[in-house]
Design an enzyme around this catalytic site. Sequence first.
Site, short mmCIF file in Angstrom:
data_model
loop_
_atom_site.label_atom_id
_atom_site.label_comp_id
_atom_site.label_asym_id
_atom_site.label_seq_id
_atom_site.Cartn_x
_atom_site.Cartn_y
_atom_site.Cartn_z
N GLY A 1 39.95 45.61 39.19
CA GLY A 1 40.76 44.39 39.27
C GLY A 1 41.54 44.17 38.00
N ASN A 2 42.08 43.00 37.83
CA ASN A 2 42.79 42.68 36.59
C ASN A 2 42.61 41.21 36.26
OD1 ASN A 2 45.12 41.11 37.77
ND2 ASN A 2 45.36 43.06 38.86
N ARG A 3 43.18 40.78 35.13
CA ARG A 3 42.90 39.45 34.60
C ARG A 3 43.80 38.35 35.14
NH1 ARG A 3 39.52 40.70 30.29
NH2 ARG A 3 40.00 42.69 29.32
#
Length: 400
Positions: free
Chosen positions: A205-207
């Site tokens: 995923g990412n932030r």
Amino acid sequence: MVGKKIILAVTGSIAAYKAAHLVRLLVKKGAEAQVLMTPSAASFITPLTLSTLSKKPVFTEIISDSAWNSHVELGLWADAMVVAPATANSLAKLAHGICDNLVSAVYLSARCPVFLAPAMDLDMWKHPSTQENVRRLKSFGNHFLPVGYGELASGLVGEGRMAEPEEIVTFLEGFFQRKQDFSGRKVLITAGPTYEAIDPVRFIGNRSSGKMGMAIAEEFARRGASVTLLLGPSKLNPAHPGIQTVRVESAREMHEAALQFFETTDIAILSAAVADYRPRNVAEQKIKKAGDSMTLELEKTPDIAASLGKMKRSGQFIVGFALETTDELKNASEKLVKKNFDFIVLNSLKDAGAGFNFDTNKITILHRDNMRTDFELKTKAEVAEDIVNEVGRCIGVLAF
Ligand code: C5P
């Protein structure tokens, strides 16, 4: 402004003398102005002057002449509340919910948009305490009139002058005109991260928080659009009834939903931080720890933006986003053309307070004819307003 109910709250600054002109302008434009004053404002300009001009009694106390001036009723009555001048002291009270006078009590009860026109000496304005209060008030969705630069009552020259009454009225008129300028338009927005499963427990995923896309969804909905928000895993929950939220997890799910809704979309805003790659094989069971290293084979995810860019018909408008760490302008302008966007919003990761998870952002908008606008660091709500205004100008619903 005809028929608009405006609360004008005057606080104790020398700029209070401008309130008389402001009331006069509001009344001339057909608005109903209810003036409230803090006790110290009444030392700068008399309630009699403002009640004569507004043709209404002016309230300065929660209780006066043994009558209770209901802050709740006043707060609910208004279409807009304007605090002009707004002193450093009043900004501090509003920012922290201190309601020890009628103005701050009405502010807490008001459900309408609030406009603040600060006025103070340059050092008070620049002080980190004041700036922090301004940031806080902006993050609650309040609107600020920019302070002017010039000679101040102290004789010093700098920033801190209250906006002129004409500017305040123009700002309010713009706000009311814009209110429903996207009614009847269908807007599709992608927002948040995507999660790409590795096994039933882990993901790539990412932030991204989804805050920017959510702010854009809310701004469009507030201005009358019917919004479909394709939201990746995010803690946020849109509250506006004009937003239909479709929750998705992976790039594949977001892609499928985007294809389904794009056909009937007028404006697409692609602000999601979609994973570019996903595990080629998703393990059915949790992968066991084994050995000192492991290798995951990844494959490309569908590029939602590129798919919609290819499908775009005349009359449809697409805005893309870019977050670059090198050759920002060059990369963003290449994406703009490659993905067939109408304009692209370049997010900065270099500026403090901009990017993922912050409540503020700093953007540059790039058009296909190389026209470019650099914006200041602003709250995400204000950035959303800038982006929506830019779309409005491009498709001809906004003239300025
Ligand atoms: O190529 P890059 O990921 O930098 O492009 C960013 C733009 O493309 C953003 O508008 C993003 O939402 C969109 N995008 C997409 N689908 C992908 C990758 C990016 O819609 N798989």
